[in-house]
Design a protein around this motif. Structure first.
Motif, PDB file in Angstrom:
ATOM      1  N   GLY A  98      20.990 -10.101   4.026  1.00  0.00           N
ATOM      2  CA  GLY A  98      19.591  -9.787   4.227  1.00  0.00           C
ATOM      3  C   GLY A  98      19.508  -8.925   5.596  1.00  0.00           C
ATOM      4  O   GLY A  98      20.333  -8.446   6.131  1.00  0.00           O
ATOM      5  N   VAL A  99      18.116  -8.868   5.777  1.00  0.00           N
ATOM      6  CA  VAL A  99      17.523  -8.184   7.146  1.00  0.00           C
ATOM      7  C   VAL A  99      17.450  -9.048   8.156  1.00  0.00           C
ATOM      8  O   VAL A  99      17.608  -8.920   9.423  1.00  0.00           O
ATOM      9  CB  VAL A  99      16.871  -6.946   7.027  1.00  0.00           C
ATOM     10  N   GLY A 147      17.632 -20.373   4.282  1.00  0.00           N
ATOM     11  CA  GLY A 147      17.029 -19.782   2.645  1.00  0.00           C
ATOM     12  C   GLY A 147      15.992 -18.900   2.804  1.00  0.00           C
ATOM     13  O   GLY A 147      15.773 -18.095   1.814  1.00  0.00           O
ATOM     14  N   GLN A 170       7.927 -13.903   6.014  1.00  0.00           N
ATOM     15  CA  GLN A 170       6.972 -12.561   5.572  1.00  0.00           C
ATOM     16  C   GLN A 170       5.515 -13.020   5.878  1.00  0.00           C
ATOM     17  O   GLN A 170       5.271 -14.230   5.979  1.00  0.00           O
ATOM     18  CB  GLN A 170       7.426 -12.702   4.155  1.00  0.00           C
ATOM     19  N   GLU A 195       8.875  -5.182   4.631  1.00  0.00           N
ATOM     20  CA  GLU A 195       9.867  -5.506   3.460  1.00  0.00           C
ATOM     21  C   GLU A 195       8.987  -5.066   2.165  1.00  0.00           C
ATOM     22  O   GLU A 195       7.774  -4.820   1.970  1.00  0.00           O
ATOM     23  CB  GLU A 195       9.813  -7.126   3.317  1.00  0.00           C
ATOM     24  N   TYR A 252      14.376  -9.811  -4.770  1.00  0.00           N
ATOM     25  CA  TYR A 252      14.575 -10.227  -3.413  1.00  0.00           C
ATOM     26  C   TYR A 252      13.521  -9.381  -2.475  1.00  0.00           C
ATOM     27  O   TYR A 252      13.674  -7.861  -2.704  1.00  0.00           O
ATOM     28  CB  TYR A 252      16.123  -9.523  -2.958  1.00  0.00           C
ATOM     29  N   VAL A 286      12.730  -7.658   0.874  1.00  0.00           N
ATOM     30  CA  VAL A 286      13.548  -7.628   1.763  1.00  0.00           C
ATOM     31  C   VAL A 286      13.514  -6.065   2.466  1.00  0.00           C
ATOM     32  O   VAL A 286      13.125  -5.241   1.803  1.00  0.00           O
ATOM     33  CB  VAL A 286      15.118  -7.750   1.453  1.00  0.00           C
TER      34      VAL A 286
HETATM   35  N1  GLU Z   1      12.136 -12.059   2.734  1.00  0.00           N
HETATM   36  C1  GLU Z   1      13.489 -13.105   2.380  1.00  0.00           C
HETATM   37  C2  GLU Z   1      12.651 -14.584   2.454  1.00  0.00           C
HETATM   38  O1  GLU Z   1      11.896 -14.351   3.209  1.00  0.00           O
HETATM   39  C3  GLU Z   1      14.435 -12.777   3.442  1.00  0.00           C
HETATM   40  C4  GLU Z   1      15.019 -11.454   3.756  1.00  0.00           C
HETATM   41  C5  GLU Z   1      15.723 -11.080   4.415  1.00  0.00           C
HETATM   42  O2  GLU Z   1      16.635 -12.091   4.845  1.00  0.00           O
HETATM   43  O3  GLU Z   1      16.039 -10.035   5.159  1.00  0.00           O
HETATM   44  O4  GLU Z   1      13.339 -15.359   1.896  1.00  0.00           O
END
Ligand code: GLU
Length: 320
Positions: A32-33, A61, A81, A112, A186, A188
């Motif tokens: 992921g980021v 996770g 998020q 995201e 996803y 992301v």
């Molecule tokens: N938005 C994802 C989450 O909260 C993770 C994204 C990422 O790892 O960049 O699970």
């Protein structure tokens, strides 16, 4: 003597590091980021002078797990998020009836996008086509599971109308290539390694538009209209921008995290934003002003101290 050696080593190691303040950042899947962003923060902050922070970056996770780990103090900082931070602060969704009073906002990172990836041969071209298909919503600790559930509900699809899976984000591209998944959600930043992996596989994928979400956006202040920037994936079979919804990535901590720890991390990072932007293409658009948006929980006083000092936040009119 031999059996004493490991103990002696540990003792010396502990003594040698007694001048360090150890902090940890809970991130996400390695593809992921959040995870590379956490490593970028580590690299930049540790290279900056004038503090004693030693940072460890933990894969996780995702947002829900990170917020819970921050609240339990098993990590110092967590990436999450903005919608999940909002829900935790207000006692909604995973935190229903139990507002996270100790959660504190530190800064935001990149935007995201809720990204719905589907195999072209699955015939999924809209959210409605997910019915009867094998779809990964996300693991319980992820941020995107909640987004997937909210989107399906808004589209009038109940979870038992599809074969819903709860895999971790890092597994999905391979599971789709292997035919175990038809599609996955996803949330992301882009570009993300996991999405590049999906678009470069033998089984071709497309990004599915997430439309008809007006009522969801109106009811949830944390969502914005956005799009998947397809051009960031050279081997994608589509062109142009695919509509979706999104939010900012934020970094949170516990109210009890010492002021000097948060101040030192924020100062080291904000004084080296050029470096941070250069660490990952998804971080390329960061600005100091933009990084102050997205807070729902109160701002941590260590961060506030730096933002006031740097002139990023105006002092209250009656301040001395
Ligand atoms: N938005 C994802 C989450 O909260 C993770 C994204 C990422 O790892 O960049 O699970």
């Amino acid at each position: 003597m031999k059996s004493w050696c490991p103990l002696l080593f540990l003792f010396l190691a502990a003594c040698g590091n007694s001048d360090k303040t150890f902090v940890s950042i809970g991130t996400g899947s390695q593809t992921g980021v959040y995870y590379p962003a956490g490593n970028a923060i580590k690299k930049i902050v540790e290279a900056a002078p004038g503090h004693d922070l030693n940072i460890s970056v933990a894969a996780s996770g995702g947002s829900v797990e990170n917020i819970n780990n921050v609240l339990q103090k098993s990590v110092t900082f967590g990436v999450a998020q903005a919608d999940r931070q909002f829900q935790a602060h207000h006692g909604l969704s995973n935190w229903e009836g139990d507002p996270a009073e100790d959660l504190r906002f530190v800064f935001s990172l990149h935007p995201e996008v809720v990204t719905l990836v589907a195999a072209v041969d699955s015939g999924i071209a809209s959210i409605g086509d997910l019915k009867g298909k094998r779809v990964n919503l996300g693991s319980p600790g992820s941020g995107h599971r909640g987004n997937a559930e909210a989107i399906l509900k808004t589209a009038g699809i109940s979870l038992d109308e599809l074969r819903a899976e709860s895999m971790s984000a890092g597994e999905c591209a391979q599971k789709l290539q292997d035919g175990f998944l038809d599609a996955y959600f996803y949330t992301v930043g882009h570009p993300a390694g996991a999405i590049t992996e999906a678009t470069t596989g033998r089984r071709k994928v497309r990004f599915v538009p997430i439309e008809g979400m007006d009522s969801l956006i109106a009811s949830a202040p944390y969502y914005t209209r956005t799009f998947v920037p397809v051009e960031k994936y050279e081997q994608a079979v589509q062109e142009g921008k695919v509509p979706s919804i999104g939010m900012l990535t934020t970094v949170v901590t516990h109210a009890d995290t010492p002021e000097e720890t948060v101040y030192a991390l924020v100062k080291a990072l904000f004084e080296n934003l050029d470096d941070l932007r250069a660490q990952h293409p998804a971080l390329g658009g960061l600005t100091a002003e933009g990084m102050l948006l997205g807070g729902q929980a109160p701002l941590h006083p260590g961060a506030l101290k730096y933002y006031l000092e740097a002139g990023l936040i105006a002092p209250p009119p009656d301040a001395p």
